[in-house]
Motif scaffolding. Structure first.
Motif, PDB file in Angstrom:
ATOM      1  N   ALA A  81       0.864  -1.180   0.000  1.00 36.04           N
ATOM      2  CA  ALA A  81       0.000   0.000   0.000  1.00 36.04           C
ATOM      3  C   ALA A  81       0.896   1.223   0.000  1.00 36.04           C
ATOM      4  CB  ALA A  81      -0.910   0.012   1.223  1.00 36.04           C
ATOM      5  N   GLU A  82       0.624   2.152  -0.895  1.00 31.55           N
ATOM      6  CA  GLU A  82       1.397   3.394  -0.916  1.00 31.55           C
ATOM      7  C   GLU A  82       1.048   4.203   0.322  1.00 31.55           C
ATOM      8  OE1 GLU A  82       1.138   5.571  -4.533  1.00 31.55           O
ATOM      9  OE2 GLU A  82       1.550   3.811  -5.754  1.00 31.55           O
ATOM     10  N   PRO A  83       2.011   4.966   0.834  1.00 29.76           N
ATOM     11  CA  PRO A  83       1.689   5.787   1.999  1.00 29.76           C
ATOM     12  C   PRO A  83       0.680   6.867   1.620  1.00 29.76           C
ATOM     13  CG  PRO A  83       3.969   6.120   1.294  1.00 29.76           C
ATOM     14  CD  PRO A  83       3.393   5.059   0.431  1.00 29.76           C
ATOM     15  N   GLY A  84      -0.257   7.125   2.498  1.00 28.08           N
ATOM     16  CA  GLY A  84      -1.242   8.179   2.250  1.00 28.08           C
ATOM     17  C   GLY A  84      -0.632   9.517   2.606  1.00 28.08           C
ATOM     18  N   ALA A  85      -0.803  10.496   1.735  1.00 26.86           N
ATOM     19  CA  ALA A  85      -0.222  11.816   1.984  1.00 26.86           C
ATOM     20  C   ALA A  85      -1.263  12.733   2.606  1.00 26.86           C
ATOM     21  CB  ALA A  85       0.288  12.406   0.681  1.00 26.86           C
ATOM     22  N   ARG A  86      -0.830  13.585   3.525  1.00 25.64           N
ATOM     23  CA  ARG A  86      -1.748  14.569   4.099  1.00 25.64           C
ATOM     24  C   ARG A  86      -2.205  15.484   2.978  1.00 25.64           C
ATOM     25  NH1 ARG A  86      -1.953  15.230   9.673  1.00 25.64           N
ATOM     26  NH2 ARG A  86      -0.387  14.029  10.775  1.00 25.64           N
ATOM     27  N   GLY A  87      -3.458  15.878   3.046  1.00 27.61           N
ATOM     28  CA  GLY A  87      -3.992  16.761   2.012  1.00 27.61           C
ATOM     29  C   GLY A  87      -4.700  16.003   0.908  1.00 27.61           C
ATOM     30  N   ASP A  88      -4.504  14.685   0.839  1.00 27.83           N
ATOM     31  CA  ASP A  88      -5.199  13.887  -0.180  1.00 27.83           C
ATOM     32  C   ASP A  88      -6.703  13.935   0.011  1.00 27.83           C
ATOM     33  OD1 ASP A  88      -2.919  13.166  -1.434  1.00 27.83           O
ATOM     34  OD2 ASP A  88      -2.902  11.070  -0.772  1.00 27.83           O
ATOM     35  N   THR A  89      -7.147  14.273   1.221  1.00 27.21           N
ATOM     36  CA  THR A  89      -8.577  14.254   1.512  1.00 27.21           C
ATOM     37  C   THR A  89      -9.303  15.431   0.884  1.00 27.21           C
ATOM     38  OG1 THR A  89      -8.219  15.422   3.575  1.00 27.21           O
ATOM     39  CG2 THR A  89      -8.284  13.026   3.677  1.00 27.21           C
ATOM     40  N   SER A  90      -8.582  16.470   0.472  1.00 24.35           N
ATOM     41  CA  SER A  90      -9.241  17.654  -0.080  1.00 24.35           C
ATOM     42  C   SER A  90      -9.953  17.354  -1.393  1.00 24.35           C
ATOM     43  CB  SER A  90      -8.229  18.781  -0.280  1.00 24.35           C
ATOM     44  OG  SER A  90      -7.261  18.370  -1.227  1.00 24.35           O
ATOM     45  N   SER A  91      -9.442  16.380  -2.144  1.00 26.58           N
ATOM     46  CA  SER A  91     -10.066  16.043  -3.431  1.00 26.58           C
ATOM     47  C   SER A  91     -11.294  15.159  -3.236  1.00 26.58           C
ATOM     48  CB  SER A  91      -9.056  15.326  -4.331  1.00 26.58           C
ATOM     49  OG  SER A  91      -8.713  14.084  -3.751  1.00 26.58           O
ATOM     50  N   GLY A  92     -11.555  14.740  -2.011  1.00 32.97           N
ATOM     51  CA  GLY A  92     -12.692  13.861  -1.747  1.00 32.97           C
ATOM     52  C   GLY A  92     -12.305  12.400  -1.899  1.00 32.97           C
ATOM     53  N   ASN A  93     -11.091  12.144  -2.377  1.00 40.96           N
ATOM     54  CA  ASN A  93     -10.614  10.778  -2.554  1.00 40.96           C
ATOM     55  C   ASN A  93      -9.895  10.362  -1.270  1.00 40.96           C
ATOM     56  OD1 ASN A  93      -9.742   8.347  -3.520  1.00 40.96           O
ATOM     57  ND2 ASN A  93      -8.106   9.194  -4.782  1.00 40.96           N
ATOM     58  N   VAL A  94     -10.609   9.692  -0.376  1.00 46.07           N
ATOM     59  CA  VAL A  94     -10.021   9.333   0.910  1.00 46.07           C
ATOM     60  C   VAL A  94      -9.623   7.864   0.957  1.00 46.07           C
ATOM     61  CG1 VAL A  94     -11.131  11.153   2.227  1.00 46.07           C
ATOM     62  CG2 VAL A  94     -12.322   9.000   1.890  1.00 46.07           C
ATOM     63  N   THR A  95      -9.477   7.252  -0.205  1.00 47.62           N
ATOM     64  CA  THR A  95      -9.024   5.864  -0.251  1.00 47.62           C
ATOM     65  C   THR A  95      -7.830   5.763  -1.193  1.00 47.62           C
ATOM     66  OG1 THR A  95     -10.494   5.276  -2.094  1.00 47.62           O
ATOM     67  CG2 THR A  95     -11.344   4.930   0.139  1.00 47.62           C
ATOM     68  N   LYS A  96      -7.138   4.663  -1.062  1.00 48.07           N
ATOM     69  CA  LYS A  96      -5.991   4.380  -1.927  1.00 48.07           C
ATOM     70  C   LYS A  96      -6.028   2.897  -2.277  1.00 48.07           C
ATOM     71  CE  LYS A  96      -3.017   3.488   2.054  1.00 48.07           C
ATOM     72  NZ  LYS A  96      -1.865   3.909   2.825  1.00 48.07           N
ATOM     73  N   PRO A  97      -5.390   2.497  -3.376  1.00 45.56           N
ATOM     74  CA  PRO A  97      -5.373   1.067  -3.706  1.00 45.56           C
ATOM     75  C   PRO A  97      -4.382   0.325  -2.801  1.00 45.56           C
ATOM     76  CG  PRO A  97      -4.191   2.329  -5.367  1.00 45.56           C
ATOM     77  CD  PRO A  97      -4.763   3.313  -4.402  1.00 45.56           C
ATOM     78  N   ALA A  98      -4.743  -0.907  -2.455  1.00 45.14           N
ATOM     79  CA  ALA A  98      -3.844  -1.759  -1.673  1.00 45.14           C
ATOM     80  C   ALA A  98      -3.886  -3.159  -2.266  1.00 45.14           C
ATOM     81  CB  ALA A  98      -4.278  -1.801  -0.212  1.00 45.14           C
ATOM     82  N   LYS A  99      -2.718  -3.758  -2.408  1.00 48.70           N
ATOM     83  CA  LYS A  99      -2.639  -5.129  -2.914  1.00 48.70           C
ATOM     84  C   LYS A  99      -2.577  -6.065  -1.715  1.00 48.70           C
ATOM     85  CE  LYS A  99      -0.614  -7.727  -6.597  1.00 48.70           C
ATOM     86  NZ  LYS A  99      -0.262  -7.420  -7.953  1.00 48.70           N
ATOM     87  N   LEU A 100      -3.429  -7.090  -1.720  1.00 50.29           N
ATOM     88  CA  LEU A 100      -3.510  -8.007  -0.579  1.00 50.29           C
ATOM     89  C   LEU A 100      -2.670  -9.256  -0.832  1.00 50.29           C
ATOM     90  CD1 LEU A 100      -7.301  -7.623   0.214  1.00 50.29           C
ATOM     91  CD2 LEU A 100      -5.379  -6.260   1.013  1.00 50.29           C
ATOM     92  N   GLU A 101      -2.488 -10.057   0.202  1.00 52.08           N
ATOM     93  CA  GLU A 101      -1.616 -11.230   0.126  1.00 52.08           C
ATOM     94  C   GLU A 101      -2.042 -12.244  -0.936  1.00 52.08           C
ATOM     95  OE1 GLU A 101      -1.848 -13.848   3.691  1.00 52.08           O
ATOM     96  OE2 GLU A 101      -3.503 -12.557   4.295  1.00 52.08           O
ATOM     97  N   THR A 102      -3.313 -12.255  -1.316  1.00 46.72           N
ATOM     98  CA  THR A 102      -3.770 -13.200  -2.347  1.00 46.72           C
ATOM     99  C   THR A 102      -3.616 -12.641  -3.750  1.00 46.72           C
ATOM    100  OG1 THR A 102      -6.022 -12.358  -2.172  1.00 46.72           O
ATOM    101  CG2 THR A 102      -5.459 -14.268  -0.805  1.00 46.72           C
ATOM    102  N   GLY A 103      -3.268 -11.344  -3.851  1.00 44.48           N
ATOM    103  CA  GLY A 103      -3.063 -10.742  -5.160  1.00 44.48           C
ATOM    104  C   GLY A 103      -4.166  -9.798  -5.603  1.00 44.48           C
ATOM    105  N   ILE A 104      -5.319  -9.808  -4.919  1.00 49.36           N
ATOM    106  CA  ILE A 104      -6.380  -8.891  -5.346  1.00 49.36           C
ATOM    107  C   ILE A 104      -6.081  -7.487  -4.828  1.00 49.36           C
ATOM    108  CG2 ILE A 104      -8.168 -10.669  -5.454  1.00 49.36           C
ATOM    109  CD1 ILE A 104      -9.393  -9.411  -2.923  1.00 49.36           C
ATOM    110  N   GLU A 105      -6.670  -6.511  -5.510  1.00 48.69           N
ATOM    111  CA  GLU A 105      -6.483  -5.118  -5.127  1.00 48.69           C
ATOM    112  C   GLU A 105      -7.819  -4.549  -4.681  1.00 48.69           C
ATOM    113  OE1 GLU A 105      -5.083  -1.566  -7.749  1.00 48.69           O
ATOM    114  OE2 GLU A 105      -3.348  -2.877  -7.413  1.00 48.69           O
ATOM    115  N   VAL A 106      -7.818  -3.874  -3.544  1.00 49.84           N
ATOM    116  CA  VAL A 106      -9.032  -3.222  -3.040  1.00 49.84           C
ATOM    117  C   VAL A 106      -8.689  -1.788  -2.637  1.00 49.84           C
ATOM    118  CG1 VAL A 106     -10.131  -5.348  -2.194  1.00 49.84           C
ATOM    119  CG2 VAL A 106      -8.667  -4.051  -0.672  1.00 49.84           C
ATOM    120  N   ARG A 107      -9.711  -0.950  -2.576  1.00 52.54           N
ATOM    121  CA  ARG A 107      -9.526   0.435  -2.117  1.00 52.54           C
ATOM    122  C   ARG A 107      -9.654   0.433  -0.599  1.00 52.54           C
ATOM    123  NH1 ARG A 107      -7.790   3.687  -5.914  1.00 52.54           N
ATOM    124  NH2 ARG A 107      -8.348   5.441  -4.612  1.00 52.54           N
TER     125      ARG A 107
END
Length: 191
Positions: free
Chosen positions: A141-167
């Motif tokens: 998971a990429e580190p979340g940067a402060r200020g990212d919440t201003s765009s309304g996008n408060v999620t980031k992609p994360a890759k899980l141990e099985t290989g799927i990606e979720v927000r």
């Protein structure tokens, strides 16, 4: 002798047997005619448990179905290879193998040792039922940067141990365990 179920009595999520094949009822629509002498019809949206095909079929209210010889057994996921996915029956300690068609995309949620339920029809495994939520580790998971919440996008992609990606929310980091919904494939909370 298995009990007979009338079409009018089939409910959503019920199992029944038609032409020696087990089916799972997904939806029921009953249409009662207004004219005298008209027959009540039952439209079923159903899944063939052997082929996984989904289709609609209409029956008379009085049509009868057999109760299938279906059994649910607790099993744990072992591994997958060229032959299919292998599970350990928790009662008999027998190894049961399902083909990749039977497993479908369930491997996105299965880690070694995960407990699930297997469907057995006439003693043979035919499919599996995942829990509503599973716990998986975040592999990247990429580190979340402060200020990212201003765009309304408060999620980031994360890759899980099985290989799927979720927000996931910004505070989730690599190594965290999270709950994922197996139906919606979405983040459901911290584990």
């Amino acid at each position: 002798m298995a009990a007979l179920i009338e079409a009018i009595n089939v409910k959503r999520k019920m199992f029944f047997e038609l032409e020696n094949t087990p089916f799972h009822c997904l939806e029921v629509d009953i249409s009662t005619p207004t004219a005298r002498g008209g027959q009540t019809l039952v439209r079923l949206k159903m899944r063939n448990l052997l082929t996984r095909a989904v289709f609609d079929k209409t029956f008379k209210a009085s049509d009868k179905f057999k109760e299938p010889d279906l059994e649910m057994v607790d099993a744990s996921y072992l591994y997958s290879d060229g032959e299919g996915s292998h599970f350990l029956d928790q009662e008999t300690y027998e190894t049961l193998t399902l083909s990749s068609e039977m497993v479908g995309n369930a491997l996105d949620f299965l880690v070694e040792g995960a407990l699930i339920q297997l469907h057995k029809y006439n003693g043979n495994p035919i499919g599996l039922v995942l829990p509503v939520q599973v716990e998986l580790s975040v592999a990247y998971a990429e580190p979340g940067a402060r200020g990212d919440t201003s765009s309304g996008n408060v999620t980031k992609p994360a890759k899980l141990e099985t290989g799927i990606e979720v927000r996931v929310p910004l505070f989730i980091q690599e190594g965290d365990k999270i709950k994922v919904s197996t139906e919606t494939r979405e983040f459901a909370g911290r584990a």
